[in-house]
Design a protein around this motif. Structure first.
Motif, PDB file in Angstrom:
ATOM      1  N   UNK A   1      35.254  59.524  55.598  1.00 55.02           N
ATOM      2  CA  UNK A   1      35.617  60.778  54.968  1.00 55.02           C
ATOM      3  C   UNK A   1      34.675  61.823  55.550  1.00 55.02           C
ATOM      4  N   UNK A   2      35.249  62.848  56.196  1.00 55.45           N
ATOM      5  CA  UNK A   2      34.405  63.798  56.920  1.00 55.45           C
ATOM      6  C   UNK A   2      35.108  65.136  57.055  1.00 55.45           C
ATOM      7  N   UNK A   3      34.318  66.180  57.288  1.00 57.76           N
ATOM      8  CA  UNK A   3      34.850  67.509  57.507  1.00 57.76           C
ATOM      9  C   UNK A   3      35.079  67.730  58.994  1.00 57.76           C
ATOM     10  N   UNK A   4      36.150  68.467  59.325  1.00 58.46           N
ATOM     11  CA  UNK A   4      36.457  68.727  60.715  1.00 58.46           C
ATOM     12  C   UNK A   4      37.143  70.056  60.918  1.00 58.46           C
ATOM     13  N   UNK A   5      36.360  71.130  61.031  1.00 61.43           N
ATOM     14  CA  UNK A   5      36.920  72.443  61.310  1.00 61.43           C
ATOM     15  C   UNK A   5      37.455  73.153  60.078  1.00 61.43           C
TER      16      UNK A   5
ATOM     17  N   UNK B   1      37.988  74.880  54.742  1.00 62.94           N
ATOM     18  CA  UNK B   1      37.546  73.699  55.487  1.00 62.94           C
ATOM     19  C   UNK B   1      38.619  72.612  55.461  1.00 62.94           C
ATOM     20  N   UNK B   2      38.703  71.863  56.539  1.00 64.21           N
ATOM     21  CA  UNK B   2      39.657  70.759  56.638  1.00 64.21           C
ATOM     22  C   UNK B   2      38.853  69.465  56.586  1.00 64.21           C
ATOM     23  N   UNK B   3      39.235  68.569  55.673  1.00 64.53           N
ATOM     24  CA  UNK B   3      38.541  67.290  55.669  1.00 64.53           C
ATOM     25  C   UNK B   3      39.522  66.139  55.786  1.00 64.53           C
ATOM     26  N   UNK B   4      39.015  65.053  56.331  1.00 63.95           N
ATOM     27  CA  UNK B   4      39.810  63.884  56.681  1.00 63.95           C
ATOM     28  C   UNK B   4      39.353  62.710  55.821  1.00 63.95           C
ATOM     29  N   UNK B   5      40.323  61.990  55.267  1.00 58.52           N
ATOM     30  CA  UNK B   5      40.026  60.904  54.339  1.00 58.52           C
ATOM     31  C   UNK B   5      40.951  59.733  54.667  1.00 58.52           C
ATOM     32  N   UNK B   6      40.359  58.562  54.929  1.00 60.81           N
ATOM     33  CA  UNK B   6      41.147  57.380  55.292  1.00 60.81           C
ATOM     34  C   UNK B   6      41.503  56.504  54.094  1.00 60.81           C
ATOM     35  N   UNK B   7      41.537  57.106  52.916  1.00 65.81           N
ATOM     36  CA  UNK B   7      41.830  56.359  51.683  1.00 65.81           C
ATOM     37  C   UNK B   7      43.060  55.466  51.814  1.00 65.81           C
ATOM     38  N   UNK B   8      44.126  55.980  52.409  1.00 70.66           N
ATOM     39  CA  UNK B   8      45.400  55.268  52.395  1.00 70.66           C
ATOM     40  C   UNK B   8      45.564  54.260  53.532  1.00 70.66           C
ATOM     41  N   UNK B   9      44.580  54.153  54.410  1.00 70.43           N
ATOM     42  CA  UNK B   9      44.703  53.168  55.492  1.00 70.43           C
ATOM     43  C   UNK B   9      43.429  52.367  55.729  1.00 70.43           C
ATOM     44  N   UNK B  10      42.470  52.485  54.813  1.00 69.85           N
ATOM     45  CA  UNK B  10      41.223  51.754  54.995  1.00 69.85           C
ATOM     46  C   UNK B  10      41.425  50.264  54.699  1.00 69.85           C
ATOM     47  N   UNK B  11      40.471  49.444  55.181  1.00 70.57           N
ATOM     48  CA  UNK B  11      40.470  48.004  54.913  1.00 70.57           C
ATOM     49  C   UNK B  11      39.906  47.799  53.507  1.00 70.57           C
ATOM     50  N   UNK B  12      40.791  47.676  52.544  1.00 70.26           N
ATOM     51  CA  UNK B  12      40.374  47.674  51.143  1.00 70.26           C
ATOM     52  C   UNK B  12      39.415  46.540  50.820  1.00 70.26           C
ATOM     53  N   UNK B  13      39.662  45.350  51.340  1.00 68.31           N
ATOM     54  CA  UNK B  13      38.791  44.208  51.047  1.00 68.31           C
ATOM     55  C   UNK B  13      37.360  44.498  51.497  1.00 68.31           C
ATOM     56  N   UNK B  14      37.212  45.073  52.692  1.00 67.63           N
ATOM     57  CA  UNK B  14      35.882  45.386  53.203  1.00 67.63           C
ATOM     58  C   UNK B  14      35.241  46.519  52.408  1.00 67.63           C
ATOM     59  N   UNK B  15      36.047  47.513  52.023  1.00 68.92           N
ATOM     60  CA  UNK B  15      35.515  48.624  51.239  1.00 68.92           C
ATOM     61  C   UNK B  15      34.982  48.125  49.898  1.00 68.92           C
TER      62      UNK B  15
ATOM     63  N   UNK C   1      45.114  62.988  55.686  1.00 68.21           N
ATOM     64  CA  UNK C   1      44.990  61.533  55.567  1.00 68.21           C
ATOM     65  C   UNK C   1      45.773  60.880  56.696  1.00 68.21           C
ATOM     66  N   UNK C   2      45.071  60.103  57.514  1.00 72.89           N
ATOM     67  CA  UNK C   2      45.687  59.435  58.662  1.00 72.89           C
ATOM     68  C   UNK C   2      46.125  58.032  58.252  1.00 72.89           C
ATOM     69  N   UNK C   3      47.419  57.754  58.391  1.00 71.71           N
ATOM     70  CA  UNK C   3      47.946  56.450  57.989  1.00 71.71           C
ATOM     71  C   UNK C   3      48.299  55.568  59.188  1.00 71.71           C
ATOM     72  N   UNK C   4      47.669  55.835  60.328  1.00 70.76           N
ATOM     73  CA  UNK C   4      47.991  55.051  61.527  1.00 70.76           C
ATOM     74  C   UNK C   4      47.627  53.582  61.357  1.00 70.76           C
TER      75      UNK C   4
END
Length: 306
Positions: free
Chosen positions: A105-109, A116-130, A200-203
């Motif tokens: 989760x980070x700010x980018x421009x 401010x635009x921020x990026x959050x991988x909530x929807x594609x993170x490795x939940x078990x590892x998190x 949020x990037x869901x790649x």
């Protein structure tokens, strides 16, 4: 850079304009007086967050939920004490660098309005590892990448309270960092900026992984999407969900239930051709390099809903 006067009346970030709108509603003024009478000097703790009390009142009034105003102010005051917010920005969290590695989760421009635009991988993170990383950190364990990759971990339900409490602290600290950046942007553009853009990037989204850990996934999603909407009202300008596979629509039917109806209108669900939509409000140099490589194909259609 466009001026805030160019924005639609229902989506103004400029503090002066917000306050003019705020006071056009007699009910807002009445509730502000009630809150000030009830809490007095206690509200001083919240003054560093631009017009927070007014935004809480206005957001709940607009949703016909004025009965929640006192409880929401209580929640803010309790959160301030519980998470030592007076010193949280200067206090490192346990394994903080690793936490950010597994939950990016980070700010980018910023966009053309200065949000401010921020990026959050909530929807594609490795939940078990998190869950592994946050649960162990919540219990005070030092971690290394080697341990995380090779040591077996089995989560126990009785650890949930500690886990979610630590997740909340992690998220609150990030929101405080973002608030500091908004203040810097406000000074730069001589206004008051409340709002941000979320991407949020869901790649790396996997329906199978979500289905395998659905209970925990939806608990975290609810904590983030529902609780944060309540505690940080009127802070979202737009949300872009990018690189969405078709399987995401199956999960979105459930996740969207936790999203406020007003916020839902600000969400754009996009496929791999997301840049075409984002560039309408964000200049290309303000987008992280890894996303600039995305090629715009005018013949490729995005799955977009507003």
């Amino acid at each position: 850079m466009q001026s805030f006067a160019d924005e639609k009346d229902d989506d103004i970030s400029d503090g002066a304009s917000f306050m003019r709108t705020f006071h056009t509603h007699e009910e807002n003024a009445e509730w502000l007086k009630k809150v000030e009478e009830k809490y007095g000097d206690k509200l001083d703790k919240l003054l560093g967050n631009d017009y927070l009390v007014e935004r809480v009142i206005d957001a709940l009034r607009a949703r016909n939920r004025c009965c929640e105003i006192f409880s929401t102010v209580d929640a803010h005051l309790e959160m301030y004490e519980k998470y030592s917010m007076a010193t949280l920005l200067e206090t490192p969290l346990k394994n903080e660098a690793i936490l950010k590695q597994y939950w990016p989760v980070y700010m980018g421009g910023s966009d053309k309005y200065g949000h401010p635009v921020f990026y959050d991988d909530l929807l594609s993170m490795n939940l078990h590892k998190v869950v592994q990383v946050f649960a162990k950190s919540a219990n005070g364990h030092d971690l290394s990448d080697d341990q995380i990759e090779h040591e077996p971990y089995h989560h126990h339900a009785n650890d949930d309270d500690k886990l979610f409490d630590f997740c909340s602290k992690f998220r609150i600290k990030f929101y405080m960092q973002m608030a500091e950046y908004k203040r810097m942007q406000s000074e730069k553009f001589k206004t008051i900026i409340f709002k941000h853009v979320l991407v949020m990037d869901l790649s790396n989204f996997s329906y199978y992984k979500v289905a395998s850990h659905s209970a925990m996934y939806f608990k975290i999603a609810k904590m983030v999407l529902q609780r944060e909407q309540l505690l940080y009202p009127q802070t979202v300008h737009k949300i872009y969900l990018i690189n969405c596979p078709w399987t995401f629509t199956l999960v979105w039917k459930i996740v969207s239930r936790f999203v406020d109806p007003i916020t839902l209108k600000k969400i754009h669900i996009l496929g791999g051709n997301f840049l075409q939509e984002m560039l309408k409000e964000i200049d290309i140099e303000q987008i992280p390099a890894k996303y600039r490589k995305n090629k715009i194909n005018s013949h490729e259609s995005d799955a977009e809903s507003e």
